[in-house]
Each structure stands twice: as C-alpha cells, then as structure tokens.
Design a protein around this motif. Structure first.
Motif, PDB file in Angstrom:
ATOM      1  N   THR A  74      -2.205   1.896  -8.323  1.00  0.00           N
ATOM      2  CA  THR A  74      -3.000   0.890  -7.618  1.00  0.00           C
ATOM      3  C   THR A  74      -2.611  -0.501  -8.108  1.00  0.00           C
ATOM      4  N   ASP A 102       0.830  -1.206   0.000  1.00  0.00           N
ATOM      5  CA  ASP A 102       0.000   0.000   0.000  1.00  0.00           C
ATOM      6  C   ASP A 102       0.862   1.253   0.000  1.00  0.00           C
ATOM      7  N   CYS A 106       2.366   1.750  -3.445  1.00  0.00           N
ATOM      8  CA  CYS A 106       1.379   2.313  -4.358  1.00  0.00           C
ATOM      9  C   CYS A 106       1.173   3.811  -4.095  1.00  0.00           C
ATOM     10  N   LYS A 107       1.156   4.168  -2.824  1.00  0.00           N
ATOM     11  CA  LYS A 107       0.947   5.571  -2.462  1.00  0.00           C
ATOM     12  C   LYS A 107       2.086   6.435  -2.977  1.00  0.00           C
ATOM     13  N   ARG A 136      -6.026   1.797  -2.687  1.00  0.00           N
ATOM     14  CA  ARG A 136      -4.937   1.437  -3.599  1.00  0.00           C
ATOM     15  C   ARG A 136      -4.840  -0.059  -3.902  1.00  0.00           C
TER      16      ARG A 136
END
Length: 449
Positions: A270, A261, A264-265, A290
């Motif tokens: 995503t 996560d 992805c951030k 995400r």
C-alpha cells in the motif's frame, strides 16, 4: 444631549471598532465623540444598551464600553439595511473615541509616509534596519541556519518518534536518490544542505515523493515508478505528495493513480497519498484498499509567518485551527477516509487532536506561508518582475538554480511557486521536537532542500 448630527470618522475597520445593540451585532459606519452611526439589516424598535468595543494597539486588547445613556434617531431606510444615529454624552465613551481616533490617525499617517518595514517598526518595534542585510546565496544562508545544530542530540530526539520520513520534492533530488544507495544519499543530503556533518544514525522509514505546492514538480511517470521500486527494495514505505489539482489535470491524475493502484496490487503493498485538493478525495474513493489519503498542508490551514514574533498580544488562539473541531475530524474520517494530518513546525505551539483515531505528522524545519499557481519565481526569471505571474505550462525548472532571498533575520526564502520560513529552534533545541512527540506527533518528516 446633542442630537444635531454625527460628524466624525467614517468606516473605521471592523477589527478596530465593533459594536452590539443588546445581543445583535451592528456595523458601525461613523464615529464621533457625541455618538455613532450604525446600520442593521432589520429595523429595531428598542435597545436596552449598546456595547462598543475599541481596539487599543498599545495594549493589544479590546476595551468594551457599555453605552446606557443614549437616544436613537433613524437616518435612512435602504433596500437591504437601515441606518441609525445614536447620541450619547457618556464620558468613558468620549475618552475611548479620542484615544481610538488618535491611534488610527497615527496609523494612517505612518501608512502614507513610511514603507512597510518602517510602519512595522513604529507600531511593533520591528527591526527595520535588519531588512537591508541579506545572505549571498541560499547555501550560505543554510550554513548560518544549521551550523549550531548539535547533530547527535538531534538524532536522539528524532529517533524517539515512531516513524521518520524524508521529503523528495524536486527533480534534482529524484535523480540523486535514484543514483545512490540510501546511506550515501542521506549523507550527501545532510552535508549539501548546510550541516557540518551528516546525522549518520538516522535512516528513513518512509519517503514523501512529490511536491505539495507546485504541480509541475511532481515526478514524471517513469521516474516515479523507478523511485517507488527502489524504495520497496530498500524496505522504505512510500507517501505520494500531491498539491492542488487543476481541471486539466484530473484525467491524467486519475490515470496515474490507477497505475499506482495496480503497482500496489502486483506487489501486495500500500501507499499513502497526501491530499491538498478535495477533488483528490473523490478520485481516491476508487482505490480504498491500497491508497490511504492524508490531509495535506494546503488544506490544514493556519496562520504562519516568520514575523509572528513581532506581533503584539496573546497568541494562544493560534494554537488551534479547524482540525480541533471534532465534528470536522469525524467528517474527514468517516466520509473521506482521512485519519492522518500533515502539520508543520512553524515557530509556535500547536494543539494536535487525538480524541478519535487520528495520527499526526510534523514537517520540519521549513514551513510554507504562501503558494501561487502562477509562479512568482518564473515571472522574476523571465520578466524581471514577480507581479507578471502567469500560468506556466512548459516549466524550465528555474527553481533548481534560483531562489528568492529575504533579509537574514527573517529566516525565510522563496522557492519555486511558494514562500517558506524555517523554524531553526526545532533543530537547535531538540527537546522541542521531543515536546512535539509528547503532544501527539508520531511521525517526523524532514525536508531541507
């Protein structure tokens, strides 16, 4: 009417003999030409008629007999049920009993005297003699499976779908992908799996990274993020494929997904996550922005077996499973945020849902039939017997070099902790892939290794 007693065959399997007293289902526990014994949870005061359903294996169908001329005798009262005898002299009932007893006795004789292949040959015409013919290796088997594939037509069919994905599902493939650029990797991917040439004009839009069936084949953390970085550089979308989650895996799985996560951030992207355990749904609720869950193969259950073609009778009921129930799909979407389902080409037509916001992915040409957390291949390699399975904690990856071969005509193989069949028809007849797309598939997922 003979009311002495019922003296017949006890506990015929429910699939062969079923019964109803008016609209109440009864359990038939003994059958004879002059009647039958049955049990019910509650006592009954009166019965208008019985409906007895006899399965005829010669016709692969049931015949229902309505027993209207009978008398009932209460036999015994137990704590949880009551046993009754029903006596009748109806001629149609007597003939069906004779037929069922003959067929059932033949089955018992064959079951005790023959092996499974001979039994299937007698009952269904299964070619037992072909069970003695094996390929020398999986490589040879794949060449025979895929040598007649018209790669150009296959490419045309695959390119008609909205999205094309490829599976990376074991360590050898992980390392190969990291070492080669995507075009060289895909060319070797086709050739090494038995195709006469690479399908050069198919490039993946997405990669499935991980294994849906064996928890020990998911990539190590460093390898995982290296593949994700490479896929992002090559502008390829990512789906992480997880299998079942054992209790001792929950903490480490949660920690890893937190890192995914965060990855992805940082990259403003995503990923998808294939869910094959309901515990994963709870974990993913922490990361709704995400990571998008998909319903995996182990949860999208259906009957799959390479020997299905030898079964008698209609197969139309195989076309549907739990996902054809709208209330279930609504639950998956609204409560679990699952709107995409993973299917497999498994040798027969399937009814793909599409009345809500669902999307459907089709894995081909291999399809899973059996999976065990206690690896049968490891048991064979270490103890020489697949029956001596145990939980593997330190895996030596025997599956990178070994597999279980099955008779050639079955089109199946044993890899790591699972058995797989191969649907060669979708490769040799690309129009079948096009039919799947028309039926509701918008993503094709190719897995050859």
């Amino acid at each position: 009417m003979n009311k002495n007693k019922i003296n017949g065959i006890s506990m015929i399997p429910f699939g062969l003999l079923a019964g109803f007293a008016d609209d109440k289902e009864i359990r038939l526990i003994e059958l004879a030409e002059n009647g039958f014994k049955f049990r019910l949870q509650q006592e009954i005061a009166d019965v208008g008629q019985f409906r007895i359903c006899f399965y005829n294996s010669n016709d692969s169908a049931y015949r229902e007999i309505q027993v209207k001329e009978f008398c009932i005798q209460k036999e015994q009262q137990e704590q949880f049920y009551t046993v009754y005898s029903a006596f009748t002299e109806q001629e149609d009932f007597r003939k069906e009993v004779q037929g069922l007893v003959t067929r059932y006795s033949r089955y018992i004789r064959l079951k005790t005297e023959c092996d499974d292949a001979e039994l299937a040959e007698e009952l269904t015409g299964y070619p037992a003699e072909k069970d003695e013919i094996f390929a020398e290796s999986l490589e040879q088997q794949k060449k025979e499976w895929f040598q007649d594939v018209l790669v150009n037509k296959l490419a045309e069919a695959i390119n008609r779908v909205s999205e094309v994905a490829f599976e990376l599902d074991h360590p050898e493939l992980y390392q190969a992908y990291l070492k080669e650029d995507i075009s060289a990797f895909m060319e070797n991917y086709w050739i090494q799996n038995g195709f006469s040439q690479a399908v050069s004009d198919i490039a993946p839009d997405r990669l499935y990274i991980g294994n849906q069936f064996c928890h020990l084949l998911f990539p190590e953390e460093r390898c995982l993020f290296e593949m994700m970085e490479k896929a992002q550089r090559e502008n390829i979308s990512i789906t992480l494929a997880y299998t079942y989650i054992r209790e001792d895996m929950l903490k480490t799985m949660d920690e890893l997904l937190a890192k995914v996560d965060n990855w992805c951030k940082e990259r403003q992207t995503t990923v998808e996550v294939v869910v094959n355990d309901w515990a994963m749904v709870g974990i993913l609720r922490k990361y709704p922005k995400r990571m998008t869950p998909l319903l995996g193969t182990l949860l999208n259950k259906r009957k799959k077996d390479p020997r299905m073609g030898y079964k008698k009778g209609g197969r139309i009921l195989y076309e549907q499973n739990s996902l054809n129930a709208e209330f279930y799909r609504k639950f998956l979407g609204e409560e679990c945020n699952i709107w995409r389902y993973e299917w497999e080409a498994c040798g027969y037509a399937q009814n793909f849902p599409g009345t809500l916001n669902e999307k459907n992915s089709l894995h081909f040409p291999f399809y899973q039939t059996n999976t065990s957390q206690y690896c049968p291949l490891h048991a064979i390699c270490t103890d020489g017997e697949r029956g001596k399975q145990k939980l593997v904690t330190n895996c030596p990856y025997f599956c990178e070099r070994n597999m279980v071969l099955y008779p050639k005509h079955l089109h199946m193989t044993g890899r790591y902790n699972s058995l797989f069949g191969v649907d060669t028809e979708v490769l040799k007849h690309p129009e079948k892939l096009e039919a799947y797309v028309t039926a509701g598939i918008d993503r094709l997922v190719l897995g050859l290794s």
